[in-house]
Design an enzyme around this catalytic site. Structure first.
Site, PDB file in Angstrom:
ATOM      1  N   GLY A  79       0.339   8.717  -7.760  1.00 22.33           N
ATOM      2  CA  GLY A  79       1.528   7.823  -7.117  1.00 22.33           C
ATOM      3  C   GLY A  79       2.625   7.588  -8.022  1.00 22.33           C
ATOM      4  O   GLY A  79       3.799   7.495  -7.885  1.00 22.33           O
TER       5      GLY A  79
ATOM      6  N   GLU B 257      11.327  -0.508   1.929  1.00 26.42           N
ATOM      7  CA  GLU B 257      10.903  -1.317   3.212  1.00 26.42           C
ATOM      8  C   GLU B 257       9.703  -1.834   3.043  1.00 26.42           C
ATOM      9  O   GLU B 257       8.636  -1.252   2.892  1.00 26.42           O
ATOM     10  CB  GLU B 257      11.471  -0.192   4.096  1.00 26.42           C
TER      11      GLU B 257
END
Length: 448
Positions: free
Chosen positions: A242, A265
């Site tokens: 990640g 978002e």
């Protein structure tokens, strides 16, 4: 009633937890099909099976969704030991197959033999798009370094549209509020992580995870990339992929002169931790974040340099500053500790001061004759300070764990001619005394 209760108990045996019933695999070798250690389950299934995440009508239900590790060709099959229709009249089982078909694209296999034959073609699968970054992770079990690659792709890449349709199905199982994106919108960018591995002397690629980013327009000539979806598949989680993906994507946009800053978002708590880690790593080498300048406090120089060089907005820059200053602060030194504490409290108290300034100019509205009632809400200063103290006391440990939150306490007292009122009405003013902050609201003349 006793008979009805017995019937309910029998029917309850035909309820299955869909998070346990769904079995996912990323298959590299035929023997993986029978290896339970390669199976993983969803974290969520409510978007397919409802809020209860239950499928009714089956005992021993298994929903098999197996994917070839690279191309993600899919095997879909349903297995169960007993079905309610076979035991009870006028009782129907849930149509599990139709629910799954709504999210997986057509062309999947239902036969294990067909799926294995597609597995043999994995040698022909190659990653899509442009190679951005290559890195290695040491695998203790294998005793060697495993190579990974990150690519940037778009819908013009041959075969990528079909591949993405299969890849995005994982979102429904691992992102709580996931939805499929409009791939026909050219403003989407796609970033993919693959593992390189050997099979019978050939180099193959396995899908590890991906990220989607939407490029918003910013007047007059800039864009603001916003991360929409990011997922590292469960077999690869906890290995640092990640952070590698996030940093690679961030550096990709840093090189563009048209990018203003990079946002996300509705980021999850884990995403915020990851972002803090990567942005701190990037910012710590900037001159404005040297230990000497950190101890002088948050500055416009930090905001400007982080935005221009790293495309980081002011809010994220402030978080980075507080994390780096905490690292540079000797919390055992009373003077340094107090300086850091007051600096953080100054930020925490900021919204209250801004509210005071904005409302103070409207105080005279309280005396207009057409206002039928006034609601007074008192915020005792000692409680306001107490709320800040609570936030501060948890602040350093939260940063050390990558978490931040603030929920100050307040006391509300409402008056209208000696009677209590509801808090409905528009804000008309605020003023402060030595003991409390006083907020004035207009209110209907309805007595409690």
């Amino acid at each position: 009633m006793a008979g009805l209760s017995a019937m309910e108990k029998k029917l309850a045996e035909f309820k299955c937890n869909t998070n346990e019933a769904i079995q996912l695999k990323l298959v590299r070798f035929p023997e993986d099909l029978e290896d339970d250690s390669t199976t993983f389950n969803p974290e969520y299934s409510h978007q397919v099976f409802g809020d209860d995440e239950v499928a009714f009508g089956y005992k021993g239900l298994k929903i098999l969704l197996y994917y070839n590790a690279g191309n993600l060709s899919t095997l879909f099959r349903i297995e169960y030991t007993s079905k309610v229709n076979e035991n009870f009249d006028c009782v129907e089982a849930d149509d599990v197959e139709s629910k799954i078909r709504k999210i997986i694209p057509p062309g999947f296999c239902t036969s294990t033999d067909d799926f294995v034959s597609l597995l043999e073609k994995e040698v022909n699968f190659k990653p899509f798009g442009t190679l951005l970054h290559t890195y290695s992770v040491h695998n203790e079990e294998a005793g060697e370094d495993i190579t990974y690659q990150i690519y940037q792709a778009d819908m013009t890449c041959p075969g990528f549209r079909e591949y993405h349709e299969r890849l995005q199905t994982f979102l429904m199982w691992f992102i709580e509020t996931a939805s499929f994106i409009d791939v026909d919108d050219e403003r989407w960018n796609y970033f993919l992580v693959f593992e390189k591995y050997n099979k019978d002397g050939a180099t193959l690629f396995a899908t590890v995870g991906y990220m989607t980013v939407y490029n918003y327009y910013v007047y007059p000539d800039k864009t603001r990339p916003r991360v929409s979806q990011m997922l590292i598949l469960p077999p690869f989680q906890g290995e640092g992929h990640g952070a590698q993906l996030f940093e690679t994507v961030h550096r990709y946009y840093m090189s563009s002169p048209t990018v203003l800053d990079i946002t996300a978002e509705d980021p999850s708590e884990n995403y915020v931790k990851l972002r803090d880690f990567v942005l701190v790593k990037l910012c710590q080498d900037l001159p404005c974040f040297s230990p000497e300048k950190l101890m002088q406090g948050f500055s416009q120089e930090m905001v400007t340099e982080a935005q221009q060089k790293l495309k980081i907005n002011k809010q994220h820059t402030r978080r980075v500053y507080e994390i780096l200053r905490l690292r540079a602060t000797d919390m055992g030194d009373p003077e340094q500790s107090r300086g850091y504490r007051l600096d953080v409290k100054k930020r925490l108290i900021g919204p209250y001061k801004n509210q005071h300034t904005a409302c103070n100019s409207e105080l005279e509205l309280c005396f207009f004759p057409d206002i039928s009632g006034i609601v007074l809400i008192l915020y005792p200063i000692h409680q306001l300070r107490g709320g800040t103290e609570v936030s501060w006391s948890q602040h350093p440990s939260m940063y050390r764990h990558g978490v931040y939150q603030h929920s100050p306490c307040t006391l509300h007292i409402q008056l209208h001619c000696g009677c209590l009122l509801s808090t409905s009405g528009s804000l008309v003013g605020l003023f402060s005394t030595g003991h409390c902050s006083l907020h004035l609201f207009s209110s209907p003349s309805t007595h409690a």
